[in-house]
Design a protein around this motif. Sequence first.
Motif, short mmCIF file in Angstrom:
data_model
loop_
_atom_site.label_atom_id
_atom_site.label_comp_id
_atom_site.label_asym_id
_atom_site.label_seq_id
_atom_site.Cartn_x
_atom_site.Cartn_y
_atom_site.Cartn_z
N LEU A 126 47.59 41.21 53.11
CA LEU A 126 46.46 41.87 53.79
C LEU A 126 45.21 40.99 53.73
CD1 LEU A 126 46.82 45.53 52.46
CD2 LEU A 126 47.87 44.50 54.48
N ALA A 127 44.35 41.15 54.72
CA ALA A 127 43.13 40.35 54.78
C ALA A 127 42.18 40.68 53.64
CB ALA A 127 42.43 40.55 56.12
N SER A 128 42.13 41.95 53.21
CA SER A 128 41.29 42.37 52.08
C SER A 128 39.88 41.78 52.18
CB SER A 128 41.94 41.98 50.75
OG SER A 128 43.19 42.60 50.60
N HIS A 129 39.20 42.09 53.28
CA HIS A 129 37.88 41.53 53.54
C HIS A 129 36.89 41.77 52.40
CE1 HIS A 129 38.70 40.47 57.74
NE2 HIS A 129 39.31 41.63 57.86
N ALA A 130 36.96 42.95 51.77
CA ALA A 130 36.02 43.29 50.69
C ALA A 130 36.57 42.90 49.33
CB ALA A 130 35.71 44.78 50.71
N GLY A 131 37.74 42.27 49.29
CA GLY A 131 38.30 41.77 48.06
C GLY A 131 38.65 42.86 47.06
N TYR A 132 38.76 42.46 45.81
CA TYR A 132 39.01 43.39 44.70
C TYR A 132 37.64 43.80 44.16
CZ TYR A 132 41.38 45.18 40.49
OH TYR A 132 41.87 45.97 39.46
N PHE A 133 37.07 43.07 43.23
CA PHE A 133 35.66 43.24 42.86
C PHE A 133 35.24 42.09 41.95
CE2 PHE A 133 37.94 45.41 39.44
CZ PHE A 133 37.26 45.02 38.29
N HIS A 134 33.95 41.81 41.97
CA HIS A 134 33.36 40.91 40.99
C HIS A 134 32.91 41.74 39.80
CE1 HIS A 134 33.57 37.28 43.29
NE2 HIS A 134 32.82 37.74 44.27
N GLN A 135 33.15 41.22 38.60
CA GLN A 135 32.90 41.98 37.38
C GLN A 135 31.65 41.47 36.66
OE1 GLN A 135 35.14 40.87 33.90
NE2 GLN A 135 35.76 42.99 33.53
N GLU A 136 30.79 42.41 36.33
CA GLU A 136 29.65 42.14 35.45
C GLU A 136 29.86 42.92 34.16
OE1 GLU A 136 24.85 43.13 35.15
OE2 GLU A 136 25.91 43.38 37.06
N LEU A 148 34.11 36.78 28.50
CA LEU A 148 33.67 36.12 29.72
C LEU A 148 33.85 37.07 30.91
CD1 LEU A 148 35.22 32.56 29.23
CD2 LEU A 148 33.00 33.44 28.46
N PRO A 149 32.83 37.24 31.72
CA PRO A 149 32.93 38.15 32.86
C PRO A 149 33.65 37.53 34.05
CG PRO A 149 30.76 37.14 32.82
CD PRO A 149 31.49 36.65 31.59
N ASP A 150 34.15 38.42 34.91
CA ASP A 150 34.68 38.05 36.22
C ASP A 150 35.85 37.07 36.14
OD1 ASP A 150 34.56 38.68 38.90
OD2 ASP A 150 33.33 36.96 39.43
#
Length: 564
Positions: A54-64, A435-437
């Motif tokens: 899938l294209a997943s335009h919004a991705g998974y997520f960036h983690q803070e 470590l984040p992300d």
Amino acid sequence: MLNEFIHEPRVAYFSMEIALRNEIQTYAGGLGILAGDTMRSAADLELPMVAVSLASHAGYFHQEIDAQGRQIEHAATWDIRRWAQPIDAKIAVQIDGRTVWIGAWLYVIQGHLGGHQPVLLLDTDLDENHSDDRQITHHLYGGDTLYRLKQEIVLGLGGVRLLHAVGFSIRHYHMNEGHSALLGLELMRRFTYAAQHVRPGESPYDLPRVRDLCSFTTHTPVEAGHDRFPYELVQRVLDNEFDFETIKRLAGEENLNMTRLALNLSEYVNGVAKRHAEVSNAMFPGYKVHAITNGVHPYTWTAETFRQFYDHYVPGWCHEPELLMRADCCIPDNAILEAHAQAKQILIDKVQALTGVLLKSDVPIFGFARRMTAYKRPDLLFSDLERLRAIARSHPFQIVLAGKAHPNDENGKRLIELLCSHARALADTIPVVYLPDYDLALAQTLTAGVDVWLNTPLPPLEASGTSGMKAAFNGVPNLSVLDGWWVEGCLEGVTGWAIGDAAGMADGNAQALYDKLEQVVLPLYYNRSDGGWIKVMKGAISKNASYFNSDRMMRRYATEAYSR
């Protein structure tokens, strides 16, 4: 560019996620990393394949990670136009009473040995679609049950239809986990007996022909990892041209179980390690689950410093990683130590940039980076803080942690908070950083730069795990529970060390971990002058990296699954 791929018969590899490069947010974790390594090795071996995701335009997520250790999720939107080319083809599926058009983008994996493989990223964000339907291919593993079902319809039904519309000649379909099992329904629709040849009560589908075309790799012995959809929802959302009595016989009477559907529509089924195949055969009685143990892509997961001296001392290793079995006799000790020192310094610099903490180059670093969820037991190392402090006073060490929890996994998020709390509590004795992300790039830095890779799952819930394999390519030994791939990879004191025994008694794992740290691993590290530590580093390369790689894995799939 597409024309060069559509004439040769190919294996179609379906995966909900795939890690293509760090800037392309179409992956969440291990399943996607494996899919990317699969296609990279296919390119190296010039095995004709095409991946569908899938294209997943919004991705998974960036983690803070905030000051209290709480995970904060941010959008991981990426620009698909920068990395992929639009394909001049569209197909339609019926979803929830509406016609949904599906297009695709072409990304080409360029192998470092000259081969290349096409990847199709399916996309519903088209002007022709209703605003709700345009969002189907936006969020990887996002939304609710309805959203997930829509995504799996697009992947399975839409993927097969689009391959056909573009002109691909597909000789075999490989389902990477159950998310793509609906492709079997589309094949059933294509291979339907004429009505006059079907007796009352018989299935109208040529199921043997469908099974002959399909292979299925199951990845999880964790029950929650198998998608299920209530039939009331499925019958509302799915195209009504399918015979639901047949579907229920294939996928379960109560809910549409995607794993059961894939099992019943595949001639070849495999788990991702020998132990996992045993567990899966017990989970799914009546099915033969084979074992093809996972591997990692040699070039991708080997640090540049190690690539250079492998090229010098083991020429051809990248195409024939089994040549690395010579590492224990043909590579000088100082070459490995220097390569590791450089990789470790890169990690130390990265840790300082992300956290402000300066780790020491002459103190061992233990690495743990996984999806943060309960059965991975990331907190096992911190079961007895006083014991941990006592060990560190005698033999100092440092700990680097990383990993994301699914946004809906509250227990996983609490584990991250707990780990950060332990880091604060131990700050006076043991440097511990989170470590984040955690992503593809950070994984490459971590697995190459630590001194020991730690893995502590609750047996028998680890299907395979591949992070320790990545570490092995960089001469990093494992200290792990005997589950998943490590049951096969562990040669005690040669490639690393086991925590506990093969019985996997959970209650004693923390004590066994502390004993092994205090009595074996740390003394060996600090007595490096006797050559014992470098022998284990060489053992990790010669015994583990030489075997647990995706080139070997893909040769197994080609001969055992795809050639049937």
